[in-house]
Motif scaffolding. Structure first.
Motif, PDB file in Angstrom:
ATOM      1  N   GLY A  57       0.777  -1.240   0.000  1.00 17.76           N
ATOM      2  CA  GLY A  57       0.000   0.000   0.000  1.00 17.76           C
ATOM      3  C   GLY A  57       0.801   1.277   0.000  1.00 17.76           C
ATOM      4  O   GLY A  57       0.255   2.354  -0.250  1.00 17.76           O
ATOM      5  N   GLY A  58       2.078   1.210   0.336  1.00 12.41           N
ATOM      6  CA  GLY A  58       2.891   2.417   0.337  1.00 12.41           C
ATOM      7  C   GLY A  58       3.204   2.923   1.730  1.00 12.41           C
ATOM      8  O   GLY A  58       2.881   2.294   2.749  1.00 12.41           O
ATOM      9  N   TYR A  59       3.812   4.115   1.773  1.00 14.10           N
ATOM     10  CA  TYR A  59       4.315   4.675   3.029  1.00 14.10           C
ATOM     11  C   TYR A  59       3.217   4.946   4.048  1.00 14.10           C
ATOM     12  O   TYR A  59       3.322   4.542   5.205  1.00 14.10           O
ATOM     13  N   LEU A  60       2.174   5.663   3.643  1.00 13.56           N
ATOM     14  CA  LEU A  60       1.167   6.107   4.612  1.00 13.56           C
ATOM     15  C   LEU A  60       0.453   4.951   5.291  1.00 13.56           C
ATOM     16  O   LEU A  60       0.392   4.910   6.535  1.00 13.56           O
ATOM     17  N   PRO A  61      -0.117   3.989   4.560  1.00 16.90           N
ATOM     18  CA  PRO A  61      -0.750   2.856   5.260  1.00 16.90           C
ATOM     19  C   PRO A  61       0.237   2.104   6.145  1.00 16.90           C
ATOM     20  O   PRO A  61      -0.123   1.648   7.235  1.00 16.90           O
ATOM     21  N   GLY A  62       1.482   1.967   5.680  1.00 15.81           N
ATOM     22  CA  GLY A  62       2.479   1.237   6.463  1.00 15.81           C
ATOM     23  C   GLY A  62       2.768   1.880   7.806  1.00 15.81           C
ATOM     24  O   GLY A  62       2.764   1.207   8.845  1.00 15.81           O
ATOM     25  N   VAL A  63       3.023   3.200   7.808  1.00 18.45           N
ATOM     26  CA  VAL A  63       3.347   3.859   9.085  1.00 18.45           C
ATOM     27  C   VAL A  63       2.116   3.927   9.980  1.00 18.45           C
ATOM     28  O   VAL A  63       2.237   3.911  11.215  1.00 18.45           O
ATOM     29  N   PHE A 413       5.962   9.863  16.093  1.00 14.72           N
ATOM     30  CA  PHE A 413       4.968  10.824  15.615  1.00 14.72           C
ATOM     31  C   PHE A 413       5.536  11.667  14.478  1.00 14.72           C
ATOM     32  O   PHE A 413       4.824  12.017  13.533  1.00 14.72           O
ATOM     33  N   PHE A 414       6.820  12.010  14.562  1.00 11.93           N
ATOM     34  CA  PHE A 414       7.453  12.840  13.542  1.00 11.93           C
ATOM     35  C   PHE A 414       7.413  12.163  12.178  1.00 11.93           C
ATOM     36  O   PHE A 414       7.035  12.768  11.174  1.00 11.93           O
ATOM     37  N   ILE A 415       7.781  10.882  12.142  1.00  4.52           N
ATOM     38  CA  ILE A 415       7.781  10.164  10.864  1.00  4.52           C
ATOM     39  C   ILE A 415       6.355  10.014  10.337  1.00  4.52           C
ATOM     40  O   ILE A 415       6.094  10.227   9.141  1.00  4.52           O
ATOM     41  N   VAL A 416       5.415   9.664  11.231  1.00  4.92           N
ATOM     42  CA  VAL A 416       4.019   9.528  10.801  1.00  4.92           C
ATOM     43  C   VAL A 416       3.511  10.852  10.239  1.00  4.92           C
ATOM     44  O   VAL A 416       2.878  10.903   9.174  1.00  4.92           O
ATOM     45  N   LEU A 417       3.794  11.941  10.959  1.00  7.72           N
ATOM     46  CA  LEU A 417       3.321  13.254  10.520  1.00  7.72           C
ATOM     47  C   LEU A 417       3.972  13.665   9.203  1.00  7.72           C
ATOM     48  O   LEU A 417       3.306  14.206   8.310  1.00  7.72           O
ATOM     49  N   CYS A 418       5.277  13.422   9.075  1.00  5.35           N
ATOM     50  CA  CYS A 418       5.972  13.769   7.829  1.00  5.35           C
ATOM     51  C   CYS A 418       5.400  12.988   6.649  1.00  5.35           C
ATOM     52  O   CYS A 418       5.148  13.555   5.573  1.00  5.35           O
ATOM     53  N   VAL A 419       5.179  11.684   6.849  1.00  9.34           N
ATOM     54  CA  VAL A 419       4.617  10.864   5.769  1.00  9.34           C
ATOM     55  C   VAL A 419       3.220  11.362   5.400  1.00  9.34           C
ATOM     56  O   VAL A 419       2.870  11.467   4.217  1.00  9.34           O
TER      57      VAL A 419
END
Length: 711
Positions: A57-63, A413-419
């Motif tokens: 699914g890509g970055y967003l669903p994964g994180v 949270f930083f990585i989730v927010l950035c993605v």
């Protein structure tokens, strides 16, 4: 429901399906983690769902799956939240590895296992290390490695953690490969989260629209840099403030703890018997009983490192009670301990028996927070002080642990927010802007035909950008501009067509005027124009003179071919229409038609500024009697020095002269005319022009038969 709302409805349903699949991924993580837990296996398997969703699914669903898994686990195990960064990092890398095809190659699979192990076992070992310090069971792998004597405690901790995590990541990647084999690739799109605010882009256009050429830094990278630096700056400031507040709070709490402990201890000490204790060396029942009570007070709190009673004299602190603390034995009674320099400004108050504020010292006993409580005798005179010490290194460890917790949680949270912001920016800014830019670029190149221009305008309108902001306003303005431009170009092309038809009519009229004076050139201009068209298109088809033969060149040559003999208007009738062979003097007069034609057309050119199709008419009129070998007229030019249009006309003109009847000769048979043309190849004519003419004999025969009924 409006037709244009259907794609948005489908997008919402698609995203709902993707979120349900994300929930399934979280459930897989929790279920597998629970199963290996109750089976007592040295595995975690809590990232299988994460890497599977991220890969498909890509970055967003994964994180989302990665961080949601640790949030769910933190309900029963709060420490799990601090490890969310690991799951999020693995999700982001799994998506990246999938985009690079790592999971289809043995080297990529091994590399992904290695990287996932470094994250799970490497970073996973650092988090508890910084939070709680280095601890281990002597029977654990870390303990075994340390006891070999080959590794330090730090190296043993990291190496042991990596070795323990390796089987988990091997099995995780193996399960991922199995999942990717089971689920067909055509279904991977179901796992992605879409945010289209325009007509979706698919196929090759998706890749070109995603990455546009920029001079310096792309808009996506600028947004990421601004967002990342802003978040890091805000987080750094917030963390610094939070840690400072936490540190001060800890110190205040432990100051109160030390003070209350000192007060409790002071309440059980008989101030009237201090001198007695010192004289007897503590060899009394009451002294020992009091010491036991003090020991109970010390052991009642793990935060109190030392508890002691000093009598303050001018020569130093005389020990009354000094309890053993861990591995540190207490000083014997009546031992004199010099004043610490941190107490120098408090000596007057201590000698006077006054209360003092807690003091932080750093001496041979360690980094301590000390609270003193005076003990009074029955006359209200201070006879000694109870000291309670808090080990500041423990507070420092607590602050470090708190800082590690903050960084761990924030990083996740930083990585989730950035993605998420990158995802949002991609659909709200990057794709709409790049799509408009690509359409504008395609439109700028659509200059050949009106149909191509209209097709590009339709493609722009089909984008249907509906971001609801300035970009949508820009898109709507761009649509109006391009539609107006297309209509304007349509009007210009109609005008050009009308002008071209008028010019062509004038050319034919001028050519007819000349031809009507010549009684011997029936349909010459029509036939030569047709032969010129055959030759120039043949040259283009074979790639000859590619830099010269452009669509404009072909148009100019074919349109102006009828003017090649316009100079004959200056040739006297007795020469032009002489039934017999011309004398040398008459031939010289006839040759001047090339010079006259050049002047006539140059005079016409001089009245019009800019590019002019008559320039090729001038070249053909002036030089169509030049020869490849340089023996022609009027300037004896040779080879490619002769203008290409004139070289083309030379073949057409001579062939028509050979195959047409004259008053002084009959028409040559086609085979004879062709043999003469072939003999002139490389002598009279450009070899390439002869070559393509010979290759086009079927078309030549059609023209010949159309105008020469006897051919």
């Amino acid at each position: 429901m409006k037709t244009k709302d259907l794609p948005r409805l489908f997008s919402a349903r698609h995203n709902l399906t993707a979120l349900i699949l994300c929930a399934v991924g979280v459930a897989v993580n929790l279920l597998l983690g629970y199963i290996v837990g109750i089976m007592g296996l040295p595995l975690y398997l809590d990232t299988v769902g994460t890497v599977a969703i991220a890969a498909m699914g890509g970055y967003l669903p994964g994180v989302i799956v990665g961080f949601a898994t640790n949030i769910a686990k933190s309900i029963s195990d709060p420490v799990s939240l601090y490890y969310g960064i690991l799951n999020v990092l693995i999700a982001a890398l799994a998506s990246y590895f999938m985009s690079r095809g790592w999971f289809k190659k043995i080297g990529g699979i091994i590399g992904s296992v290695f990287v996932f192990t470094l994250i799970g076992g490497g970073i996973g070992a650092l988090i508890p290390w910084f939070m709680d310090g280095l601890t281990f069971d002597s029977e654990s792998l870390i303990g075994v490695l340390y006891e070999t004597g080959y590794f330090s405690l730090e190296v043993s901790n990291i190496l042991g953690s990596l070795l323990l995590d390796l089987p988990d990541k091997v099995l995780t990647v193996f399960l991922l490969i199995v999942i990717l084999k089971i689920i067909p690739e055509k279904y991977y799109d179901m796992f992605s989260i879409k945010g289209w605010l325009q007509t979706p882009i698919t196929g090759e256009n998706a890749a070109t629209t995603e990455h546009s050429e920029v001079r310096a830094i792309s808009l996506k990278n600028k947004i990421f840099l601004v967002l990342g630096s802003s978040l890091i700056l805000v987080a750094a400031v917030a963390t610094a403030i939070s840690v400072t507040v936490y540190d001060k709070t800890l110190v205040k709490e432990h100051e109160r703890l030390a003070q209350s402990t000192a007060k409790i201890a002071a309440s059980i000490i008989d101030g009237d018997r201090i001198d007695e204790y010192l004289k007897t060396g503590g060899d009394t029942h009451d002294y020992n009983r009091t010491k036991d009570h003090l020991r109970e007070i010390l052991l009642s709190s793990t935060d109190i490192a030392y508890l002691y009673v000093y009598k303050i004299e001018s020569d130093g602190c005389h020990v009354v009670f000094d309890l053993d603390s861990g591995d540190v034995p207490g000083e014997p009674i009546d031992t004199v301990i010099p004043f610490d320099r941190e107490f120098e400004d408090k000596l007057d108050d201590l000698m006077a028996g006054k209360s003092i504020d807690p003091i932080i010292t750093n001496d041979r006993y360690g980094h301590l927070l000390t609270a003193y409580e005076p003990v009074y005798d029955s006359n209200g005179r201070c006879t000694c002080y109870v000291g309670a010490d808090v080990d500041m290194s423990r507070l420092t460890d607590m602050v470090k642990s708190y800082l590690t917790e903050l960084i761990s949680v924030f990083s996740g949270f930083f990585i989730v927010l950035c993605v998420f912001v990158i995802w949002l920016t991609r659909y709200h800014l990057i794709l709409p802007i790049n799509s408009i830019s690509k359409c504008a670029d395609d439109l700028s190149k659509a200059t050949d035909t009106q149909d191509e221009l209209d097709w590009n305008v339709r493609k722009i309108r089909e984008l249907d950008v509906h971001t609801g902001d300035e970009i949508e306003a820009l898109y709507n303005s761009f649509c109006k501009l391009t539609l107006g431009q297309a209509e304007q170009m349509r009007s210009i092309r109609h005008l050009n067509d009308s002008t071209a038809k008028m010019q062509d009519g004038l050319i034919i009229t001028m050519a007819d005027m000349v031809e009507n004076r010549d009684s011997d050139t029936g349909a010459h201009i029509q036939k030569t124009a047709a032969y010129v068209k055959i030759i120039v298109e043949g040259l283009k088809a074979k790639g000859y003179y590619a830099e010269k033969i452009t669509p404009k060149f072909i148009s100019d040559v074919v349109r102006s071919a009828p003017l090649h003999d316009v100079g004959k208007i200056n040739v006297p009738d007795n020469v032009l229409n002489k039934p017999g062979k011309l004398t040398d003097e008459e031939f010289e007069i006839m040759k001047l038609h090339t010079v006259a034609g050049k002047k006539i057309i140059e005079d016409a050119i001089s009245t019009v500024k800019g590019e002019n199709y008559l320039k090729e008419a001038r070249n053909m009129a002036a030089y169509h009697h030049e020869r490849w070998d340089g023996n022609g007229y009027p300037e004896k030019l040779h080879g490619e020095v002769i203008p290409l249009s004139a070289r083309i006309m030379a073949v057409a003109d001579v062939f028509d002269a050979l195959t047409s009847p004259r008053v002084y000769k009959p028409a040559f048979p086609l085979e004879k005319a062709l043999s003469i043309i072939e003999e002139g190849k490389g002598k009279q004519f450009d070899p390439k022009c002869v070559e393509v003419f010979m290759d086009s004999l079927p078309e030549v025969r059609v023209i010949l038969q159309k105008y020469n009924k006897d051919a």
